[in-house]
Design a protein around this motif. Structure first.
Motif, mmCIF file in Angstrom:
data_model
loop_
_atom_site.group_PDB
_atom_site.id
_atom_site.type_symbol
_atom_site.label_atom_id
_atom_site.label_comp_id
_atom_site.label_asym_id
_atom_site.label_seq_id
_atom_site.Cartn_x
_atom_site.Cartn_y
_atom_site.Cartn_z
ATOM 1 N N LYS A 92 -13.299 4.100 0.184
ATOM 2 C CA LYS A 92 -12.939 5.467 -0.192
ATOM 3 C C LYS A 92 -14.095 6.390 0.156
ATOM 4 O O LYS A 92 -15.226 6.203 -0.301
ATOM 5 N N SER A 93 -13.817 7.400 0.971
ATOM 6 C CA SER A 93 -14.874 8.321 1.402
ATOM 7 C C SER A 93 -15.097 9.404 0.349
ATOM 8 O O SER A 93 -14.158 10.065 -0.090
ATOM 9 N N ILE A 94 -16.350 9.540 -0.062
ATOM 10 C CA ILE A 94 -16.734 10.571 -1.028
ATOM 11 C C ILE A 94 -17.700 11.528 -0.334
ATOM 12 O O ILE A 94 -18.724 11.118 0.204
ATOM 13 N N ARG A 95 -17.362 12.805 -0.347
ATOM 14 C CA ARG A 95 -18.213 13.827 0.267
ATOM 15 C C ARG A 95 -18.599 14.863 -0.771
ATOM 16 O O ARG A 95 -18.023 14.924 -1.866
ATOM 17 N N ALA A 96 -19.558 15.687 -0.413
ATOM 18 C CA ALA A 96 -20.028 16.734 -1.320
ATOM 19 C C ALA A 96 -18.872 17.662 -1.685
ATOM 20 O O ALA A 96 -18.064 18.042 -0.838
ATOM 21 N N GLU A 97 -18.840 18.019 -2.962
ATOM 22 C CA GLU A 97 -17.806 18.922 -3.474
ATOM 23 C C GLU A 97 -16.397 18.385 -3.168
ATOM 24 O O GLU A 97 -15.462 19.141 -2.922
ATOM 25 N N ASN A 98 -16.244 17.073 -3.211
ATOM 26 C CA ASN A 98 -14.961 16.467 -2.882
ATOM 27 C C ASN A 98 -14.227 16.078 -4.160
ATOM 28 O O ASN A 98 -14.772 15.357 -4.998
ATOM 29 N N ASP A 99 -13.007 16.572 -4.351
ATOM 30 C CA ASP A 99 -12.199 16.187 -5.504
ATOM 31 C C ASP A 99 -11.521 14.848 -5.222
ATOM 32 O O ASP A 99 -11.039 14.608 -4.110
ATOM 33 N N LEU A 100 -11.497 13.991 -6.230
ATOM 34 C CA LEU A 100 -10.887 12.670 -6.075
ATOM 35 C C LEU A 100 -9.622 12.616 -6.926
ATOM 36 O O LEU A 100 -9.640 12.206 -8.084
ATOM 37 N N ASN A 101 -8.523 13.065 -6.369
ATOM 38 C CA ASN A 101 -7.234 13.066 -7.062
ATOM 39 C C ASN A 101 -6.366 11.937 -6.516
ATOM 40 O O ASN A 101 -6.132 11.855 -5.314
ATOM 41 N N ILE A 102 -5.907 11.084 -7.407
ATOM 42 C CA ILE A 102 -5.123 9.916 -6.984
ATOM 43 C C ILE A 102 -3.817 9.872 -7.760
ATOM 44 O O ILE A 102 -3.810 9.861 -8.996
ATOM 45 N N ASP A 103 -2.719 9.869 -7.032
ATOM 46 C CA ASP A 103 -1.380 9.725 -7.612
ATOM 47 C C ASP A 103 -0.920 8.300 -7.320
ATOM 48 O O ASP A 103 -0.645 7.939 -6.174
ATOM 49 N N LEU A 104 -0.853 7.463 -8.355
ATOM 50 C CA LEU A 104 -0.559 6.040 -8.155
ATOM 51 C C LEU A 104 0.826 5.810 -7.558
ATOM 52 O O LEU A 104 1.020 4.865 -6.788
ATOM 53 N N ALA A 105 1.785 6.668 -7.890
ATOM 54 C CA ALA A 105 3.130 6.510 -7.318
ATOM 55 C C ALA A 105 3.100 6.749 -5.815
ATOM 56 O O ALA A 105 3.696 5.992 -5.037
ATOM 57 N N LYS A 106 2.381 7.792 -5.397
ATOM 58 C CA LYS A 106 2.290 8.094 -3.967
ATOM 59 C C LYS A 106 1.491 7.017 -3.234
ATOM 60 O O LYS A 106 1.832 6.641 -2.109
ATOM 61 N N GLU A 107 0.435 6.530 -3.884
ATOM 62 C CA GLU A 107 -0.374 5.485 -3.260
ATOM 63 C C GLU A 107 0.452 4.209 -3.064
ATOM 64 O O GLU A 107 0.345 3.534 -2.039
ATOM 65 N N LYS A 108 1.280 3.892 -4.067
ATOM 66 C CA LYS A 108 2.122 2.695 -3.970
ATOM 67 C C LYS A 108 3.144 2.850 -2.849
ATOM 68 O O LYS A 108 3.385 1.915 -2.074
ATOM 69 N N ALA A 109 3.737 4.043 -2.757
ATOM 70 C CA ALA A 109 4.717 4.298 -1.701
ATOM 71 C C ALA A 109 4.063 4.225 -0.325
ATOM 72 O O ALA A 109 4.638 3.689 0.629
ATOM 73 N N ALA A 110 2.838 4.767 -0.218
ATOM 74 C CA ALA A 110 2.122 4.737 1.055
ATOM 75 C C ALA A 110 1.780 3.305 1.450
ATOM 76 O O ALA A 110 1.897 2.917 2.622
ATOM 77 N N ALA A 111 1.360 2.492 0.469
ATOM 78 C CA ALA A 111 1.034 1.088 0.748
ATOM 79 C C ALA A 111 2.275 0.327 1.192
ATOM 80 O O ALA A 111 2.220 -0.513 2.101
ATOM 81 N N LYS A 112 3.398 0.649 0.564
ATOM 82 C CA LYS A 112 4.657 0.008 0.941
ATOM 83 C C LYS A 112 5.034 0.370 2.377
ATOM 84 O O LYS A 112 5.466 -0.479 3.147
ATOM 85 N N GLU A 113 4.850 1.643 2.730
ATOM 86 C CA GLU A 113 5.182 2.097 4.072
ATOM 87 C C GLU A 113 4.282 1.437 5.110
ATOM 88 O O GLU A 113 4.730 1.049 6.194
#
Length: 287
Positions: A92-113
């Protein structure tokens, strides 16, 4: 000579130059669960892929978190809730002033795809059908368990008609489950016993017939279950069908030698009630 001096000075400065410090910045984020609600009380652990340094934080009731002085870089990110890992990303790339917002439903759908990439349309269709079948089975099991729970509550209260109705609804969902037919037979036996105690012989006989039919269904699905044969023998014995009852008790004893004594005792009782004393004594001896 002067030129050599300047070059030497430049080399000296380069030798003692310090590496630029890693860029630090506050890290804000929000975690949303698969149900679309904020993931409160979740633990976020970030391990720097370069130096192994670990940073940990927790989400508040809004699913939000904040951390300060997190160096920019690549991190192994893990999100856990109640001791169970619900999300993991090794890079996971972390940059300066970077917001880390994670939607588990979207992540699961993306992994499935991503997992579906490279598959033919036919393969995708087959996987989708299998998933739908699994989801339907899971929903059916939940509905059947709920109906069985309702049946137990009604049966415990002596309301056998309501209990029988609930079990029949469960059977309509899936009639291939021997347990449902056995539970129906058990409830009919209880109803028959209540009717018999109340002097209603006609109702009791009907319930015993229904119990026998339910146990025959269960046995047709799972013939190796000794208890089903024993309970069918009980229903048949109450109906005065001693020979058929004896066959079922004998089958139960053969299928389950450990509990054969119980089945032979039940056989002896049936034969005694039928007036076949010698045969009853032989069954009791075997018990």
């Amino acid at each position: 000579m002067r030129t050599v001096y300047y070059v030497g000075m430049l080399a000296l400065i380069a030798a003692f130059a310090f590496p630029a410090p890693a860029q630090l910045a506050p890290l804000y984020g929000k975690i949303t669960g698969e149900d679309g609600k904020p993931l409160a009380g979740a633990t976020i652990v970030m391990v720097n892929n370069d130096n192994g340094r670990q940073y940990s934080m927790k989400t508040d009731k809004k699913g939000e978190f904040v951390a300060v002085n997190i160096p920019a870089g690549m991190y192994h990110l893990t999100i856990s809730q109640d001791g169970k890992v619900v999300y993991e990303a090794p890079g996971k790339s972390i940059r300066a002033e970077n917001d880390l917002n994670i939607d588990l439903a979207k992540e699961k759908a993306a992994a499935k795809e991503r997992g579906m990439q490279g598959l033919t349309p036919e393969q995708r269709k087959k996987i989708a059908e299998e998933q739908q079948a699994t989801e339907k089975e899971r929903a059916d099991i939940g509905n059947m368990n709920q109906l069985l729970a309702q049946a137990k509550t009604a049966s415990d209260a002596g309301d056998f008609p309501s209990a029988i109705a609930s079990i029949k609804q469960a059977i309509q969902i899936d009639s291939t489950r021997d347990l449902l037919w056995a539970r129906l037979g058990e409830t009919y036996l209880s109803a028959a016993s209540k009717a018999s105690a109340g002097g209603n012989r006609e109702a009791a006989a009907e319930d015993y017939n229904q119990a026998a039919e339910a146990y025959r269904k269960a046995i047709s699905i799972k013939p190796s279950e000794a208890v089903y044969h024993n309970n069918l023998g009980q229903a048949l014995g109450k109906l005065g069908k001693g020979r058929e009852a004896a066959d079922e008790y004998t089958t139960a004893a053969q299928l389950d030698p450990v509990n054969a004594g119980t089945y032979y005792f039940n056989l002896g009782a049936i034969l005694t009630n039928a007036g076949k004393i010698e045969e009853a004594n032989a069954a009791f001896d075997r018990a």
